[in-house]
Write a protein that holds these residues in place. Structure first.
Motif, short mmCIF file in Angstrom:
data_model
loop_
_atom_site.label_atom_id
_atom_site.label_comp_id
_atom_site.label_asym_id
_atom_site.label_seq_id
_atom_site.Cartn_x
_atom_site.Cartn_y
_atom_site.Cartn_z
N ASP A 208 0.88 -1.13 -0.14
CA ASP A 208 -0.01 0.16 0.04
C ASP A 208 0.70 1.42 -0.09
O ASP A 208 0.38 2.36 -0.74
CB ASP A 208 -0.86 0.15 1.14
CG ASP A 208 -2.23 -0.77 1.11
OD1 ASP A 208 -2.53 -1.58 -0.08
OD2 ASP A 208 -2.93 -1.21 1.97
N MET A 210 3.73 1.64 -1.24
CA MET A 210 4.51 1.84 -2.42
C MET A 210 3.48 2.33 -3.63
O MET A 210 4.00 3.15 -4.44
CB MET A 210 5.07 0.42 -3.03
CG MET A 210 6.43 0.12 -2.28
SD MET A 210 7.10 -1.16 -3.19
CE MET A 210 8.60 -1.60 -2.29
N ILE A 211 2.41 1.87 -3.74
CA ILE A 211 1.29 2.18 -4.50
C ILE A 211 0.83 3.70 -4.10
O ILE A 211 0.60 4.38 -4.96
CB ILE A 211 0.13 1.32 -4.47
CG1 ILE A 211 0.62 -0.01 -5.11
CG2 ILE A 211 -1.11 1.68 -5.28
CD1 ILE A 211 -0.58 -1.21 -5.12
N ALA A 212 0.68 3.75 -2.90
CA ALA A 212 0.52 5.17 -2.63
C ALA A 212 1.65 6.18 -3.04
O ALA A 212 1.11 7.44 -3.25
CB ALA A 212 0.00 5.35 -1.08
N ASN A 213 2.61 5.83 -3.01
CA ASN A 213 3.76 6.78 -3.54
C ASN A 213 4.22 6.49 -4.80
O ASN A 213 5.01 6.80 -5.38
CB ASN A 213 4.89 6.47 -2.86
CG ASN A 213 4.79 7.08 -1.32
OD1 ASN A 213 4.69 8.32 -1.08
ND2 ASN A 213 4.57 6.29 -0.50
N SER A 214 3.17 5.67 -5.61
CA SER A 214 3.79 5.21 -6.95
C SER A 214 4.01 6.38 -7.77
O SER A 214 4.94 6.18 -8.73
CB SER A 214 2.69 4.42 -7.65
OG SER A 214 1.50 4.91 -7.89
N GLU B 796 -6.71 6.38 1.06
CA GLU B 796 -5.19 6.89 1.43
C GLU B 796 -5.04 8.36 1.74
O GLU B 796 -4.03 8.44 2.52
CB GLU B 796 -4.35 6.61 0.24
CG GLU B 796 -4.36 5.25 -0.39
CD GLU B 796 -3.49 4.91 -1.67
OE1 GLU B 796 -2.77 5.97 -2.20
OE2 GLU B 796 -3.22 3.81 -2.31
N THR B 815 -1.62 6.60 3.73
CA THR B 815 -1.00 5.50 3.37
C THR B 815 0.66 5.39 3.05
O THR B 815 1.18 4.71 3.34
CB THR B 815 -1.84 4.85 2.03
OG1 THR B 815 -3.11 5.06 2.47
CG2 THR B 815 -1.33 3.64 1.73
#
Lengths: 347, 976
Positions: A208, A210-214, B796, B815
């Motif tokens: 989560d 990583m995806i939030a910071n993707s 998020e 998030t």
């Protein structure tokens, strides 16, 4: 047109002033141009910032020969090593730009016109066994393209070697961003995500994060293959070397954490469509959040086209005053130098 | 954060105990919990550290103590002690019986426990047939007082018995008049009366059938044994005959083979006709799968047929030793899924409505909705509607009434509404410790379903014998899964209720105090609009009934909107002042004017590439479930035959072992092929991006800062927020002009995470009040001077934007920093417990890790974080519902809500007291002390009963006084 004018060598001033001066003496106030000079080796090199401008002035012996090209007609191939050994060719290209239209070249942009896709950052503050990789997802259609898994790693602790749970890269998708950078590999252990340690976090949590910071992902890994580590003291990087004196390796990789707040602002800008009109980027409201407005414009352009939107002209005019700079860092000069140092831009 | 009380019915109950002295009931569970219940509000809970199944519970006579036996053969002594003005349940001692070295485990495997009336010792019957004696509370084994099977056999003629006759002690019963005699029943049928003074057998009784249980008659002249073959036998005990013959041997449901009678009561009455009450004994072939308890009283006979396995039961009868007769008043039955109490004094033996231990899961809970601070008028109208549904219940006061509730009265009236799979909505009084059912609403009547109305298990008359009567409400088998309730919204000021379900149905209802027959207006909302080439492969929409439908008093639907495609409704909002209802599915959302009964607009949110949303992936699973239903009903529990402890225990442990092995294997397998997670940025093409997660009405500045207007906001799974400007005609022209809507804004969050909450903050940064809240003087008017702000909560991030020109102001990236995602979010008002004039609004957030975080408004600063639910407990997290004042509920099992409180001011937890009887001298004379205790006990109990009676009277008066009712009605109507 040829013009000759004088500059005070000891006080050359800023690049922007110089650029203005050039536009003035050539009477081309609203034309974007590329500026180049020949250095002592005879190479045609660009002048586009204070640093290389100062460098250029210092090499004048006593004359500094400067080449100016209209930006839209520019032949970037003219720049670079050995350019002046092919001087004739260069000059003909420069002076008669219509020449190259018959012979189309592969156009290679100026460095600042490149969009970075990844970089190794913070080399000077991380242990040599670690690597901090930044993946620039925006503007590219490439998927990030990697998978992570649970695993266990061995740590040296005061009580000896201890097996601790860890997160590892388990797969790279061929053709994905992660693979194409060459900076990440299967079985690399993930230590941090955007400055936050992953130890104690579950695989799902790290996913989560990583995806939030993707859209601006910074992963610190311990590469499975430790043979390609950057050896700090024999650095041969081609960076400007401006801050070679920067502090010795610090064992607090979380320095990054303090940088994130500002940097992160650039990683996303929401879009609004008012009354079924054109999509626009949502601006910042309060001056309190001193963020880097300028950083996002290019990103937005990419973003919007990617999403099938056309950026509104209004927005362009709004921001034309701001420098269309390819710096992705904040305005804080200290941060910039820290970041630039050791940067390897992979194309 | 404090977790204060568990509401509902304990998951997997395994044992039942009752103290006629304390008038408290104890329930043990398979996870090692023990819960005590007395008068409403009197509750205690304990947990055995071992988390082992509680097999037996025995109260120590005339004490505030009880002993539990776990399936690991350990005994635990619990006591109720007063501490700080309230009683607490504490574990005092634990003990495991140890045999001599080298003896098999069966030598000490406890099968029967008898707490002796002297309160000094426990008799422990074992599998080996030996009976051990331990002191309480020390649990010291008194070896010289053990009753070995050898000692028993000495006194019995050898031709009748052999060693094996004394294997496994099935029952131990103390003589009701003579504490020096105990009755010992062995599994193979031998029963002996043992004299504790002289350590010898005084009588022996040779039963030919395998023994299940024993029961003494009140005067001690006779006892009853019940048997594995479905028979029971009455035995005389007289001093002259040492080997009596049975007086009577009956197979009540013979002559064909019957199932075991596992427990029996023989209760005497003044009129001479006894009550014979026994569990089981049904004809094996045709009714072997029933969970029954039969009550025989003279010519009356009923076999109560329970909805799930009967764990245990007890009879409440006159416990005063001086009384000549038992005179049973109630039967309390603990079934696996519910508690049923039968009034034995009223003709027809009606059920008593329990004030607690409600079976929340009588149909699976599909959603919940909490409404705080219900106005008294609405409260009374709901109670009145509910009381009409409860006329078949007994009026008997709740018979288990021990202890005194000393908790302060609940500060306000709170309603918890649960939506169920069978299309019902249950209204619970959630104000206090006892979650009590007020009213049940069914939406089924609006639709034509496949449910066969004749498919009723309670077909009296058809089967005269056995005289089965179905009792209980547990019925987890949904007739049609499309009826399931997914979203509920109740406006407490207007009494409007909107519910939405699995097949895209949205019902708007109004509270009516009378039965009524009317036509439900019906509209369809095509959410796909012009999108072409899509085919919905999911379930069909529900068929509606034509013509008028009769509705009972209560909430009656007047509008039905059916979404097309009939996908599950994923969000719902009702604005009672504007008379608008908004609903969303995975395809889009719509707005319906329930005043003019007109669809205002629909908006398709579907991304062209989202095929999954169209196919309705939920449908396949559900239909399978439905088809299994009938067969399940038939085979349910049919294989449960012998509940013998030996067999049962062995099987259970084998199953457990097998399960453990399977789990281990599964774990190993997982380690071999580790779980991978894909790291990929979200894109517009992901599945279910159009899924509408939240809908919100607000009166705010949407277009320009000089004029505010009604607006509707919708947030999707793909991170899009739509804002529609609404034009609602003024009240006087409300029926003449149409409501208009126009899209004003569309915000795309670049991180594309699902939008789970939308909120507008007024000029003072206070969340806008609920519709009609200001009109009822319950809230300050919102500030329309200062600029409004929009808060968008995605899974998020939290983001604050300015209005009307949208610019981003603040954000909190949850998030990215913590790796957790928002699952539930609500605005909670926190008051100070020290001063009344301070309170603040914050966001209460539940994350996917089960943490609860409090985030300040409007600055989005994390205030505090508490772990609340285990992160593996996905259904617990999904079921969580917050109240407006910082409390919340979540399901800890399908049948239990845990209540928690984040607020120091609003705390609902049990606080009660159980009076400790003074311990009389050790030379305890049974009769005397009994009378004393009874006298002492009567005082608090009586006064509680008086209070309850007066409360009931008040309620009764209120609801039966026509004038009062009319007044309530007129005020409510005036308010509309």
């Amino acid at each position: 047109e040829f013009r000759r004018f004088s500059l005070e060598r000891s006080k050359p001033g800023k690049f922007e002033e110089f650029y203005g001066l050039l536009q003035h003496v050539h009477k081309i106030p609203n034309v974007d141009v590329l500026v180049g000079y020949t250095d002592i080796h005879g190479d045609l090199l660009p002048i586009n910032n204070d640093d290389n401008y100062h460098k250029a002035v210092s090499t004048a012996n006593p004359l500094l020969r400067i080449f100016i090209q209209r930006k839209e007609d520019a032949d970037y191939s003219a720049f670079g090593t050995d350019t002046m050994t092919r001087k004739k060719n260069v000059l003909s290209n420069v002076l008669r730009p219509d020449n190259h239209k018959k012979k189309p070249h592969i156009v290679i942009s100026m460095p600042q016109d490149f969009r970075p896709v990844s970089s190794i950052i913070d080399v000077d503050i991380l242990p040599e066994t670690h690597r901090r990789v930044r993946l620039y997802k925006y503007g590219t259609d490439k998927p990030l393209g990697f998978y992570i898994r649970d695993g266990s790693s061995v740590r040296v602790t005061p009580h000896g070697l201890e097996k601790v749970p860890g997160i590892f890269i388990s797969r790279l998708v061929p053709g994905g961003l992660a693979q194409s950078t060459g900076l990440l590999a299967v079985n690399d252990e993930v230590l941090e995500v955007n400055g936050i340690e992953v130890s104690g976090k579950s695989l799902d949590q790290v996913t989560d994060m990583m995806i939030a910071n993707s859209r601006n992902l910074i992963i610190t890994v311990r590469p499975a293959n430790q043979r390609n580590n950057v050896v700090r003291n024999s650095r041969t990087s081609g960076s400007s070397g401006q801050s070679t004196e920067s502090s010795l390796p610090s064992s607090t990789p979380n320095i990054l954490g303090s940088l994130l707040q500002g940097e992160e602002e650039s990683d996303e800008e929401d879009i609004i469509i008012e009354d079924s009109g054109e999509p626009q980027q949502i601006p910042k409201a309060a001056p309190t959040s001193e963020s880097i407005e300028s950083l996002s414009q290019i990103e937005l352009l990419h973003e919007s086209t990617q999403n099938g939107f056309l950026p509104s002209t209004e927005m362009n005019s709004n921001h034309s005053a701001g420098s269309i700079s390819m710096e992705y860092e904040g305005p804080d000069p200290g941060r910039k130098s820290l970041e630039e140092d050791g940067t390897i831009i992979t194309l | 954060l404090s977790q204060t009380v568990e509401h509902g019915f304990p998951h997997q109950p395994s044992a039942l105990g009752y103290s006629p002295f304390l008038r408290l009931m104890a329930i043990g569970t398979r996870s090692g919990a023990i819960k005590l219940y007395g008068a409403p509000g009197v509750e205690f809970m304990g947990l055995h550290e071992e988390n082992n199944t509680v097999m037996q519970i025995h109260f120590i006579p005339d004490q505030c103590q009880l002993v539990t036996l776990l399936d690991d053969n350990s005994l635990h002594l619990w006591s109720l002690k007063q501490h700080g003005g309230a009683s607490e349940l504490r574990e005092e001692h634990r003990f495991t019986l140890k045999g001599p070295p080298g003896s098999p485990p069966s030598a000490t495997q406890i099968t029967a426990v008898l707490p002796h009336s002297s309160r000094e010792v426990l008799y422990l019957g074992t599998e080996s047939g030996n009976i051990f004696v331990v002191e309480v509370p020390s649990f010291r084994v008194l070896e010289d007082r053990s009753i070995t099977s050898e000692a028993v056999l000495q006194r019995i003629p050898e031709d009748n018995c052999n060693r094996r006759s004394c294997e496994l002690v099935e029952a131990l019963r103390e003589h009701p008049k003579n504490p020096d005699q105990i009755l010992i029943g062995y599994s193979r049928g031998l029963i002996v009366l043992w004299d504790l003074q002289n350590n010898k057998v005084t009588h022996h009784f040779l039963g030919s059938q395998q023994l299940e249980n024993l029961y003494w008659q009140r005067d001690g002249s006779k006892f009853i044994s019940c048997h594995y073959d479905g028979s029971y036998t009455q035995w005389p005990v007289s001093s002259d005959n040492r080997q009596p013959e049975p007086l009577e041997n009956t197979v009540p449901y013979g002559p064909f083979p019957c199932k075991a009678i596992s427990k029996i009561y023989w209760q005497t009455t003044k009129n001479g006709l006894p009550y014979i009450i026994f569990q089981g004994g049904m004809p094996r072939a045709s009714y072997g799968d029933r969970h029954s308890i039969s009550v025989i009283h003279g010519s009356q006979q009923t076999a109560f047929d329970f909805t799930s396995r009967v764990i245990d039961f007890f009879i409440i009868f006159s416990s005063e030793p001086a009384a000549e007769f038992d005179d049973p008043s109630a039967m309390v039955v603990l079934a696996e899924e519910e508690l049923v109490v039968i009034d034995l004094k009223t003709t027809g033996w009606p059920a008593v409505h329990p004030p607690y231990l409600a079976s929340l899961h009588c149909s699976a809970i599909t959603c919940s909705h909490h409404v705080s601070n219900i106005p008294l008028k609405l409260w009374e109208r709901i109670i009145s509607a509910g009381s009409k549904q409860n006329i078949h219940y007994s009026t008997m006061p709740w018979p288990i009434d021990g202890g005194t509730n000393i908790a302060p009265d609940p500060p306000q009236r709170d309603l918890l509404l649960t939506g169920h799979e069978d299309g019902t909505v249950r209204f619970w009084d959630a104000s206090g410790v006892c979650l009590h059912l007020l009213y049940k609403l069914s939406t089924v009547r609006v639709f034509l379903t496949d449910a066969d109305p004749n498919d009723n298990m309670n077909t009296l008359g058809e089967d005269e014998w056995p005289p089965l009567r179905k009792v209980g409400t547990f019925d987890p088998y949904s007739d049609d899964p499309r009826l399931g309730i997914q979203k509920i919204y109740l406006c407490k000021y207007s009494g409007y209720l909107a519910v939405a379900g699995t097949a895209g149905q949205v019902l708007v209802m109004e509270l009516n105090d009378e039965d009524a027959e009317h036509v439900v207006d019906h509209a369809e909302a095509d959410l796909l609009q012009d999108q072409e080439g899509y085919r919905w492969k999911g379930h069909e929409k529900l068929k509606t009934r034509d013509g008028p439908v009769r509705f009972e008093a209560g909430f009656q639907p007047f509008v039905l909107v059916q979404c097309q495609p009939p996908a599950v409704v994923t969000s719902l909002a009702l604005h009672s002042e504007w008379k608008l209802v908004a609903f969303g599915t995975s395809h889009g959302f719509g707005l319906f004017d329930h005043q003019q009964k007109r669809l205002v607009f629909v908006k398709c949110t579907l991304h062209p590439s989202d095929q999954l949303a169209l196919e309705g992936p939920l449908s396949r699973v559900k239909s399978l479930k439905k088809s299994l239903r009938q067969s399940f009903r038939r085979i349910r529990r049919s294989r449960v035959s012998s509940r013998k402890r030996r067999g049962g225990g062995g099987n259970a442990s084998e199953v457990q072992e097998a399960n453990a092995k399977f789990d281990q294997d599964a774990l190993q397998e997982m380690e071999l092929a580790p779980v991978q997670r894909k790291i990929e940025a979200r894109s517009a093409e992901d599945s279910f991006t159009g899924f509408v997660r939240t809908l919100y009405f607000a009166d705010t500045f949407l277009r320009d800062s000089s004029r505010h207007c009604p607006s509707l906001w919708a947030g999707t799974n793909g991170g899009t927020v739509y804002a529609f400007c609404l034009r609602v005609p003024p009240a006087e022209r409300r029926m003449d002009e149409p409501v208009r809507a126009e899209q004003a804004k569309e915000i795309q969050l670049m991180h594309r995470a699902p939008v789970v909450g939308i909120l507008v903050l007024d000029g003072r940064s206070t969340p806008l009040p609920e519709p009609l809240e200001v009109a009822h003087d319950l809230s300050k008017s919102p500030d329309m001077q200062g600029s409004h702000q929009l808060l968008v909560v995605s899974e998020e991030q939290f983001k604050v934007f300015t209005l009307p020109k949208v610019s981003s102001k603040l954000k909190l990236k949850l998030t990215a920093l913590e790796g957790c995602r928002v699952r539930k979010v609500t605005v909670a008002n926190f008051g100070s417990c020290k001063t009344d004039d301070y309170n603040e609004n914050d966001l209460a957030v539940l994350t996917n890790l089960g943490d609860i975080q409090i985030i300040s408004l409007p600055f989005l600063k994390l205030q505090i974080r508490y772990p609340c639910i285990r992160k593996e407990d996905v259904s617990g997290i999904a079921s969580c519902v917050f109240t407006k004042y910082g409390q919340g509920f979540y399901l800890i099992s399908p049948s239990e809500f845990e209540r928690f409180s984040l607020s120091t001011k609003w705390l609902v937890e049990p606080r009660c007291i159980v009076d400790m009887p003074e311990v009389t001298s050790n030379n305890h004379v049974h009769n005397k002390s009994g009378v004393e205790n009874a006298a002492r006990k009567s005082s608090p109990g009586d006064c509680g009963e008086d209070e309850r009676k007066s409360g009931r009277l008040m309620e009764h008066a209120l609801l039966n006084d026509e004038k009062v009712l009319k007044e309530i009605q007129s005020t409510l109507e005036g308010g509309r």
